[in-house]
Design a protein around this motif. Structure first.
Motif, PDB file in Angstrom:
ATOM      1  N   THR A 154       0.861  -1.178   0.000  1.00 51.59           N
ATOM      2  CA  THR A 154       0.000   0.000   0.000  1.00 51.59           C
ATOM      3  C   THR A 154       0.898   1.229   0.000  1.00 51.59           C
ATOM      4  OG1 THR A 154      -0.109   0.002   2.438  1.00 51.59           O
ATOM      5  CG2 THR A 154      -1.844  -1.174   1.241  1.00 51.59           C
ATOM      6  N   GLU A 155       0.471   2.279  -0.664  1.00 52.39           N
ATOM      7  CA  GLU A 155       1.338   3.435  -0.863  1.00 52.39           C
ATOM      8  C   GLU A 155       1.607   4.179   0.445  1.00 52.39           C
ATOM      9  OE1 GLU A 155       2.852   3.615  -3.507  1.00 52.39           O
ATOM     10  OE2 GLU A 155       1.633   2.324  -4.762  1.00 52.39           O
ATOM     11  N   LEU A 156       2.745   4.816   0.473  1.00 50.48           N
ATOM     12  CA  LEU A 156       3.134   5.601   1.636  1.00 50.48           C
ATOM     13  C   LEU A 156       2.259   6.840   1.770  1.00 50.48           C
ATOM     14  CD1 LEU A 156       7.037   5.489   1.268  1.00 50.48           C
ATOM     15  CD2 LEU A 156       5.620   4.134   2.825  1.00 50.48           C
ATOM     16  N   ASP A 157       1.987   7.220   3.001  1.00 46.93           N
ATOM     17  CA  ASP A 157       1.180   8.405   3.304  1.00 46.93           C
ATOM     18  C   ASP A 157       2.094   9.615   3.392  1.00 46.93           C
ATOM     19  OD1 ASP A 157      -0.553  10.315   4.204  1.00 46.93           O
ATOM     20  OD2 ASP A 157      -0.893   9.395   6.171  1.00 46.93           O
ATOM     21  N   ALA A 158       1.902  10.561   2.492  1.00 43.59           N
ATOM     22  CA  ALA A 158       2.725  11.774   2.487  1.00 43.59           C
ATOM     23  C   ALA A 158       2.055  12.930   3.216  1.00 43.59           C
ATOM     24  CB  ALA A 158       3.046  12.186   1.055  1.00 43.59           C
ATOM     25  N   GLY A 159       0.953  12.662   3.913  1.00 47.22           N
ATOM     26  CA  GLY A 159       0.311  13.712   4.681  1.00 47.22           C
ATOM     27  C   GLY A 159       1.231  14.246   5.767  1.00 47.22           C
ATOM     28  N   SER A 160       1.299  15.547   5.890  1.00 50.03           N
ATOM     29  CA  SER A 160       2.144  16.236   6.876  1.00 50.03           C
ATOM     30  C   SER A 160       3.635  16.002   6.644  1.00 50.03           C
ATOM     31  CB  SER A 160       1.779  15.807   8.308  1.00 50.03           C
ATOM     32  OG  SER A 160       0.423  16.056   8.596  1.00 50.03           O
ATOM     33  N   ALA A 161       3.996  15.568   5.435  1.00 51.34           N
ATOM     34  CA  ALA A 161       5.412  15.364   5.135  1.00 51.34           C
ATOM     35  C   ALA A 161       6.165  16.690   5.163  1.00 51.34           C
ATOM     36  CB  ALA A 161       5.565  14.707   3.765  1.00 51.34           C
ATOM     37  N   THR A 162       7.445  16.613   5.485  1.00 50.18           N
ATOM     38  CA  THR A 162       8.306  17.793   5.497  1.00 50.18           C
ATOM     39  C   THR A 162       9.521  17.537   4.616  1.00 50.18           C
ATOM     40  OG1 THR A 162       9.435  17.007   7.505  1.00 50.18           O
ATOM     41  CG2 THR A 162       7.587  18.550   7.790  1.00 50.18           C
ATOM     42  N   ALA A 163       9.947  18.584   3.897  1.00 50.30           N
ATOM     43  CA  ALA A 163      11.078  18.481   2.976  1.00 50.30           C
ATOM     44  C   ALA A 163      12.272  19.249   3.533  1.00 50.30           C
ATOM     45  CB  ALA A 163      10.693  19.029   1.604  1.00 50.30           C
ATOM     46  N   TRP A 164      13.465  18.823   3.133  1.00 51.89           N
ATOM     47  CA  TRP A 164      14.717  19.402   3.661  1.00 51.89           C
ATOM     48  C   TRP A 164      15.802  19.325   2.598  1.00 51.89           C
ATOM     49  CZ3 TRP A 164      19.459  17.014   4.147  1.00 51.89           C
ATOM     50  CH2 TRP A 164      20.422  17.649   4.951  1.00 51.89           C
ATOM     51  N   MET A 165      16.736  20.284   2.654  1.00 47.70           N
ATOM     52  CA  MET A 165      17.936  20.244   1.838  1.00 47.70           C
ATOM     53  C   MET A 165      19.132  20.639   2.696  1.00 47.70           C
ATOM     54  SD  MET A 165      20.502  22.005   0.095  1.00 47.70           S
ATOM     55  CE  MET A 165      19.969  23.691  -0.241  1.00 47.70           C
ATOM     56  N   GLY A 166      20.254  19.950   2.498  1.00 44.59           N
ATOM     57  CA  GLY A 166      21.470  20.271   3.234  1.00 44.59           C
ATOM     58  C   GLY A 166      22.701  20.096   2.358  1.00 44.59           C
ATOM     59  N   PHE A 167      23.830  20.621   2.845  1.00 44.03           N
ATOM     60  CA  PHE A 167      25.069  20.627   2.076  1.00 44.03           C
ATOM     61  C   PHE A 167      26.021  19.538   2.583  1.00 44.03           C
ATOM     62  CE2 PHE A 167      23.602  25.109   2.238  1.00 44.03           C
ATOM     63  CZ  PHE A 167      23.341  25.280   0.894  1.00 44.03           C
ATOM     64  N   ARG A 168      26.394  18.637   1.683  1.00 45.08           N
ATOM     65  CA  ARG A 168      27.346  17.597   2.035  1.00 45.08           C
ATOM     66  C   ARG A 168      28.684  17.911   1.382  1.00 45.08           C
ATOM     67  NH1 ARG A 168      23.208  12.672   0.699  1.00 45.08           N
ATOM     68  NH2 ARG A 168      23.514  13.557  -1.355  1.00 45.08           N
TER      69      ARG A 168
END
Length: 431
Positions: A351-365
């Protein structure tokens, strides 16, 4: 020789060792150095653990012993430039500035330097997990590490050859790896779909349930040992016969006997100012998407061979991560790269993942063209370098801190593991 600790706490801006960078590597160094009696001051513009360490995939990737690229990167270059959402992205606006770095990367793909890179990564990774176990046990936080292995899965019949070839290469490098069929994988991870044909299981890998809590646990233990943390920006610095002077934005000059440079992707200019070395440091901009409420989807970290991303179970949910973008430190993040990780996961689960209330991020490696970090002592031991670990910063943090402690004490501290040949990680290899 180790600097004799001064009595009492820090006096003004004075410290035995100043550490620039409060990420997972800097805080691990602070903790270990404080145990050797050094008075340590950690300096960062942000609170501890709030940079790349906060948003990493949480995977202790000891199996990843090969460089970030191979000869196929030449064929992939057009796609890297044209596809803004591809798993390996080179922003066309950044391409002219990236040419020297990528030229060095291609030069490193020759047989001899490539083998040296693999040997250097492997030498760090083979002691990384045991060092982490010991460190977390010493501060009563072993529960933050889930020592249960990880999977690399594949879905298509035509990628079985790739899995088999990688299996062979890893066995040749003495990586502990097992080939599992799809049904066996689903017995351990029953929510995965029937699309999964099989994959590789890596018993000697692990994941953490919360990367920030790992850093915070080390911070609290370090503070108990007298380490001080301050929010400040180090603008430049210089070395003299007495030690190191750092010029900061908030409190003027800070003096220390030694300095550890561990500020990741922001280390290049300070390496030049403090150590007099020019390093070809660039930035892998990493993205993640955190799905709250999906804690029970997977028992271990799972990477998709075809889709080229990783899913790690954490206490706050399931973290999807793994895309790489070269666009420098100044361009705004393309957060669509994070959000597209959710549709990328479709079909991997029953069953598909629930993306409700998901948060996105970006960082420097921080990334160097030979995929090896810089771990070195220069300027008569007054400047210690610990940066450039690209996507293995979490994995190699504890073992890096052990090496830095050895360098800071001129080898007088008993090592808990056989030290690798430090020639692999010298800063002057780029001279």
């Amino acid at each position: 020789m180790q600097v004799s600790p001064s009595p009492g706490g820090l006096s003004g801006n004075d410290a035995d060792i100043a550490i620039i960078g409060a990420g997972v590597i800097g805080t691990a160094c602070a903790l270990m150095l404080s145990r050797r009696g050094f008075r340590v001051l950690v300096i960062d513009q942000n609170d501890p653990g709030m940079g790349a360490s906060w948003g990493n995939a949480g995977h202790m990737a000891t199996e990843q012993i090969f460089p970030i690229a191979d000869a196929s990167i030449l064929k992939r270059l057009p796609g890297m430039l044209m596809d803004p959402l591809g798993p390996l992205r080179l922003d066309w606006r950044y391409f002219p500035r990236a040419i020297p770095w990528f030229s060095r990367l291609l030069w490193n793909l020759r047989k001899t330097p490539y083998r040296k890179t693999v040997a250097g990564i492997r030498a760090l990774n083979q002691s990384s997990l045991s060092t982490w176990r010991a460190l977390l046990a010493s501060i009563d936080h072993s529960h933050l590490l889930k020592d249960q292995g990880s999977f690399l899965i594949h879905e298509r019949a035509d990628t079985r050859h790739d899995i088999d070839a990688l299996h062979t290469r890893m066995l040749e490098q003495q990586v502990n790896v097992e080939h599992w069929q799809g049904d066996a994988i689903r017995q351990l991870a029953p929510q995965l779909s029937q699309r999964i044909r099989g994959g590789l299981f890596f018993p000697d890998t692990a994941h953490v349930v919360n990367p920030w809590r790992v850093v915070n646990a080390m911070v609290e233990a370090a503070r108990h040992n007298g380490v001080q943390f301050t929010r400040n920006e180090v603008l430049t610095g210089k070395v003299d016969d007495q030690g190191v002077t750092l010029q900061t934005s908030e409190s003027g000059q800070i003096r220390a006997h030694k300095v550890v440079l561990a500020c990741g992707a922001h280390s290049a200019s300070l390496a030049k100012a403090l150590a007099g070395v020019r390093v070809p440091l660039d930035t892998e901009r990493g993205y993640h998407l955190m799905l709250p409420g999906e804690q029970n989807r997977l028992p271990v970290a799972v990477t998709s061979l075809e889709r080229r991303f990783i899913m790690t179970p954490m206490e706050e949910g399931l973290r999807l991560a793994g895309t790489v973008e070269f666009a420098g430190l100044k361009q705004s993040p393309n957060m669509q790269r994070a959000w597209q990780l959710h549709p990328l996961s479709q079909g991997l689960f029953k069953t598909e993942l629930d993306a409700g209330s998901a948060t996105a991020w970006m960082g420097f490696r921080p990334s160097l063209p030979d995929s090896l970090p810089i771990i070195d002592s220069v300027k008569d031991g007054k400047v210690l370098l610990a940066f450039g670990h690209h996507h293995l910063g979490l994995t190699q943090a504890a073992v890096t801190a052990e090496i830095i402690t050895q360098l800071a004490t001129d080898g007088e501290t008993p090592a808990t593991f056989p030290l690798p040949d430090l020639e692999y990680y010298k800063a002057n290899r780029f001279a």
